[in-house]
Design a protein around this motif. Structure first.
Motif, PDB file in Angstrom:
ATOM      1  N   MET A   1      -1.236   8.262  -3.732  1.00 55.41           N
ATOM      2  CA  MET A   1      -0.424   7.353  -2.922  1.00 55.41           C
ATOM      3  C   MET A   1      -0.871   7.437  -1.470  1.00 55.41           C
ATOM      4  O   MET A   1      -0.969   8.532  -0.911  1.00 55.41           O
ATOM      5  CB  MET A   1       1.049   7.729  -3.047  1.00 55.41           C
ATOM      6  N   ARG A   2      -1.131   6.315  -0.870  1.00 55.96           N
ATOM      7  CA  ARG A   2      -1.502   6.265   0.534  1.00 55.96           C
ATOM      8  C   ARG A   2      -0.661   5.213   1.252  1.00 55.96           C
ATOM      9  O   ARG A   2      -0.239   4.235   0.650  1.00 55.96           O
ATOM     10  CB  ARG A   2      -2.989   5.948   0.706  1.00 55.96           C
ATOM     11  N   THR A   3      -0.461   5.456   2.531  1.00 56.18           N
ATOM     12  CA  THR A   3       0.342   4.535   3.338  1.00 56.18           C
ATOM     13  C   THR A   3      -0.521   3.960   4.445  1.00 56.18           C
ATOM     14  O   THR A   3      -1.190   4.699   5.178  1.00 56.18           O
ATOM     15  CB  THR A   3       1.556   5.248   3.951  1.00 56.18           C
ATOM     16  N   THR A   4      -0.526   2.647   4.539  1.00 57.48           N
ATOM     17  CA  THR A   4      -1.222   1.955   5.608  1.00 57.48           C
ATOM     18  C   THR A   4      -0.206   1.571   6.670  1.00 57.48           C
ATOM     19  O   THR A   4       0.779   0.877   6.377  1.00 57.48           O
ATOM     20  CB  THR A   4      -1.921   0.686   5.087  1.00 57.48           C
ATOM     21  N   TRP A   5      -0.432   2.037   7.890  1.00 51.68           N
ATOM     22  CA  TRP A   5       0.547   1.828   8.960  1.00 51.68           C
ATOM     23  C   TRP A   5       0.121   0.680   9.856  1.00 51.68           C
ATOM     24  O   TRP A   5      -1.067   0.494  10.140  1.00 51.68           O
ATOM     25  CB  TRP A   5       0.703   3.087   9.814  1.00 51.68           C
ATOM     26  N   THR A   6       1.119  -0.063  10.354  1.00 53.15           N
ATOM     27  CA  THR A   6       0.902  -1.144  11.308  1.00 53.15           C
ATOM     28  C   THR A   6       1.815  -0.934  12.503  1.00 53.15           C
ATOM     29  O   THR A   6       3.032  -0.743  12.342  1.00 53.15           O
ATOM     30  CB  THR A   6       1.218  -2.516  10.676  1.00 53.15           C
ATOM     31  N   VAL A   7       1.246  -0.931  13.699  1.00 51.08           N
ATOM     32  CA  VAL A   7       2.036  -0.769  14.929  1.00 51.08           C
ATOM     33  C   VAL A   7       2.694  -2.103  15.264  1.00 51.08           C
ATOM     34  O   VAL A   7       2.018  -3.128  15.386  1.00 51.08           O
ATOM     35  CB  VAL A   7       1.152  -0.301  16.098  1.00 51.08           C
ATOM     36  N   VAL A   8       4.012  -2.076  15.408  1.00 50.35           N
ATOM     37  CA  VAL A   8       4.760  -3.302  15.698  1.00 50.35           C
ATOM     38  C   VAL A   8       5.420  -3.272  17.078  1.00 50.35           C
ATOM     39  O   VAL A   8       6.083  -4.229  17.478  1.00 50.35           O
ATOM     40  CB  VAL A   8       5.836  -3.545  14.620  1.00 50.35           C
ATOM     41  N   ARG A  26       6.043   2.259  17.526  1.00 51.18           N
ATOM     42  CA  ARG A  26       6.959   1.913  16.437  1.00 51.18           C
ATOM     43  C   ARG A  26       6.116   1.319  15.317  1.00 51.18           C
ATOM     44  O   ARG A  26       5.391   0.346  15.530  1.00 51.18           O
ATOM     45  CB  ARG A  26       8.009   0.912  16.926  1.00 51.18           C
ATOM     46  N   ARG A  27       6.229   1.912  14.111  1.00 47.16           N
ATOM     47  CA  ARG A  27       5.315   1.533  13.047  1.00 47.16           C
ATOM     48  C   ARG A  27       6.071   1.185  11.768  1.00 47.16           C
ATOM     49  O   ARG A  27       7.150   1.710  11.494  1.00 47.16           O
ATOM     50  CB  ARG A  27       4.344   2.675  12.739  1.00 47.16           C
ATOM     51  N   THR A  28       5.465   0.291  10.994  1.00 47.91           N
ATOM     52  CA  THR A  28       5.913   0.033   9.625  1.00 47.91           C
ATOM     53  C   THR A  28       4.729   0.306   8.704  1.00 47.91           C
ATOM     54  O   THR A  28       3.565   0.178   9.117  1.00 47.91           O
ATOM     55  CB  THR A  28       6.392  -1.416   9.432  1.00 47.91           C
ATOM     56  N   GLY A  29       5.012   0.691   7.475  1.00 50.44           N
ATOM     57  CA  GLY A  29       3.942   1.056   6.555  1.00 50.44           C
ATOM     58  C   GLY A  29       4.075   0.375   5.206  1.00 50.44           C
ATOM     59  O   GLY A  29       5.145  -0.081   4.813  1.00 50.44           O
ATOM     60  N   ARG A  30       2.958   0.313   4.504  1.00 46.19           N
ATOM     61  CA  ARG A  30       2.924  -0.219   3.145  1.00 46.19           C
ATOM     62  C   ARG A  30       2.290   0.831   2.240  1.00 46.19           C
ATOM     63  O   ARG A  30       1.162   1.263   2.471  1.00 46.19           O
ATOM     64  CB  ARG A  30       2.137  -1.529   3.094  1.00 46.19           C
ATOM     65  N   ARG A  31       3.044   1.265   1.261  1.00 46.52           N
ATOM     66  CA  ARG A  31       2.570   2.313   0.356  1.00 46.52           C
ATOM     67  C   ARG A  31       1.804   1.685  -0.816  1.00 46.52           C
ATOM     68  O   ARG A  31       2.244   0.697  -1.403  1.00 46.52           O
ATOM     69  CB  ARG A  31       3.755   3.123  -0.176  1.00 46.52           C
ATOM     70  N   ARG A  32       0.650   2.259  -1.130  1.00 47.05           N
ATOM     71  CA  ARG A  32      -0.181   1.750  -2.240  1.00 47.05           C
ATOM     72  C   ARG A  32      -0.693   2.896  -3.093  1.00 47.05           C
ATOM     73  O   ARG A  32      -0.932   4.000  -2.592  1.00 47.05           O
ATOM     74  CB  ARG A  32      -1.387   0.962  -1.705  1.00 47.05           C
ATOM     75  N   LEU A  33      -0.841   2.614  -4.371  1.00 45.29           N
ATOM     76  CA  LEU A  33      -1.489   3.547  -5.292  1.00 45.29           C
ATOM     77  C   LEU A  33      -2.987   3.310  -5.198  1.00 45.29           C
ATOM     78  O   LEU A  33      -3.460   2.193  -5.370  1.00 45.29           O
ATOM     79  CB  LEU A  33      -1.016   3.305  -6.725  1.00 45.29           C
ATOM     80  N   THR A  34      -3.732   4.358  -4.870  1.00 42.05           N
ATOM     81  CA  THR A  34      -5.178   4.222  -4.711  1.00 42.05           C
ATOM     82  C   THR A  34      -5.896   5.154  -5.676  1.00 42.05           C
ATOM     83  O   THR A  34      -5.409   6.231  -6.032  1.00 42.05           O
ATOM     84  CB  THR A  34      -5.618   4.563  -3.276  1.00 42.05           C
ATOM     85  N   VAL A  35      -7.062   4.724  -6.103  1.00 41.14           N
ATOM     86  CA  VAL A  35      -7.924   5.540  -6.963  1.00 41.14           C
ATOM     87  C   VAL A  35      -9.303   5.570  -6.323  1.00 41.14           C
ATOM     88  O   VAL A  35      -9.906   4.517  -6.086  1.00 41.14           O
ATOM     89  CB  VAL A  35      -8.010   4.967  -8.390  1.00 41.14           C
ATOM     90  N   LEU A  36      -9.763   6.778  -6.008  1.00 40.70           N
ATOM     91  CA  LEU A  36     -11.051   6.957  -5.343  1.00 40.70           C
ATOM     92  C   LEU A  36     -11.140   6.130  -4.059  1.00 40.70           C
ATOM     93  O   LEU A  36     -12.186   5.568  -3.721  1.00 40.70           O
ATOM     94  CB  LEU A  36     -12.195   6.586  -6.295  1.00 40.70           C
ATOM     95  N   GLY A  37      -9.998   6.068  -3.364  1.00 42.12           N
ATOM     96  CA  GLY A  37      -9.967   5.374  -2.089  1.00 42.12           C
ATOM     97  C   GLY A  37      -9.796   3.874  -2.203  1.00 42.12           C
ATOM     98  O   GLY A  37      -9.729   3.190  -1.180  1.00 42.12           O
ATOM     99  N   VAL A  41      -2.358  -0.769  -6.549  1.00 36.78           N
ATOM    100  CA  VAL A  41      -1.022  -1.304  -6.776  1.00 36.78           C
ATOM    101  C   VAL A  41      -0.148  -1.040  -5.557  1.00 36.78           C
ATOM    102  O   VAL A  41      -0.069   0.083  -5.060  1.00 36.78           O
ATOM    103  CB  VAL A  41      -0.363  -0.657  -8.014  1.00 36.78           C
ATOM    104  N   ALA A  42       0.495  -2.088  -5.053  1.00 41.85           N
ATOM    105  CA  ALA A  42       1.431  -1.928  -3.942  1.00 41.85           C
ATOM    106  C   ALA A  42       2.699  -1.251  -4.443  1.00 41.85           C
ATOM    107  O   ALA A  42       3.221  -1.588  -5.508  1.00 41.85           O
ATOM    108  CB  ALA A  42       1.765  -3.290  -3.345  1.00 41.85           C
TER     109      ALA A  42
END
Length: 230
Positions: A1-8, A26-37, A41-42
């Motif tokens: 699981m990885r989270t991509t952050w966006t500064v808002v 101030r940030r919001t993030g989107r969590r995704r299932l990653t395989v080998l980077g 799946v969101a």
């Protein structure tokens, strides 16, 4: 699981980790299932959160409700000024001892150039806006001249609103001792020319309520101040 952050957003806040004023993102993030980077799946959104630019620690957005050190100092300074003016509105500005005590109190809070004349002129302007002469505001109503529950001086209702606007936002960030100290500063101004007048006591009760002090504690503090030699 990885989270991509966006500064808002960004700004300055009081960082609980650093213990001082710092810049934040101030940030919001989107969590995704990653395989080998590779994201596959969101898995939903994360945050928003606040990240300190200095220590990189993350906090909930409720951290932004705490004022910065600079803002807190300004709020406290303005609160003392408001309390001093409220007491003068109830007791009048004809006694130099009272205005001198009020000016000294305001100067100690941070308005270093405050003078008695400035406070007197400000009081005259405020009472003029309310359509009442300062001397009229200082005189308690004659016995039996007012109905039960009516105020002791002409504009106590508007004054109560002003006190709550100035002291209400500050109260949650002050320890009990700090709130009591602010009330006692007003009490010392009122006592500079003798015992509390009914109007002065009414105003100081308003101050206690705005500072979230229970009525019993307010009465206790005012009684203790009256017993303390000036």
């Amino acid at each position: 699981m990885r989270t991509t952050w966006t500064v808002v957003g960004d700004g300055e806040f009081f960082c609980p980790g650093c213990g001082g004023d710092r810049n934040y993102s101030r940030r919001t993030g989107r969590r995704r299932l990653t395989v080998l980077g590779v994201p596959l799946v969101a898995r939903g959104l994360v945050g928003p959160s606040v990240q300190c630019a200095s220590c990189a620690r993350e906090f909930g957005t409720e951290t932004l409700d705490h004022p910065t050190t600079v803002r807190f100092s300004a709020m406290l300074r303005d609160a003392v000024h408001t309390v001093a003016l409220a007491v003068l509105a109830a007791g009048g500005t004809s006694c130099r001892t009272v205005t001198g005590t009020a000016a000294a109190t305001v100067r100690s809070a941070g308005f270093e150039d405050c003078t008695e004349d400035q406070l007197t002129l400000l009081m005259q302007a405020l009472t003029s806006d309310r359509g009442c002469h300062p001397a009229d505001a200082a005189e308690p109503a004659a016995a039996g001249a007012r109905g039960e529950g009516e105020p002791d001086f002409p504009y106590s209702a508007s004054l109560a609103i002003e006190l709550h606007e100035a002291l209400g936002p500050l109260a949650p960030h002050l320890a009990v001792e700090g709130r009591e100290s602010l009330l006692l500063q007003g009490a010392r101004i009122a006592l500079a020319d003798g015992p509390y007048s009914p109007a002065e006591r009414e105003v100081l009760t308003m101050v206690g309520a705005a500072l979230k002090l229970c009525p019993q504690d307010t009465d206790r503090l005012l009684a203790a101040a009256a017993r303390t030699p000036s």
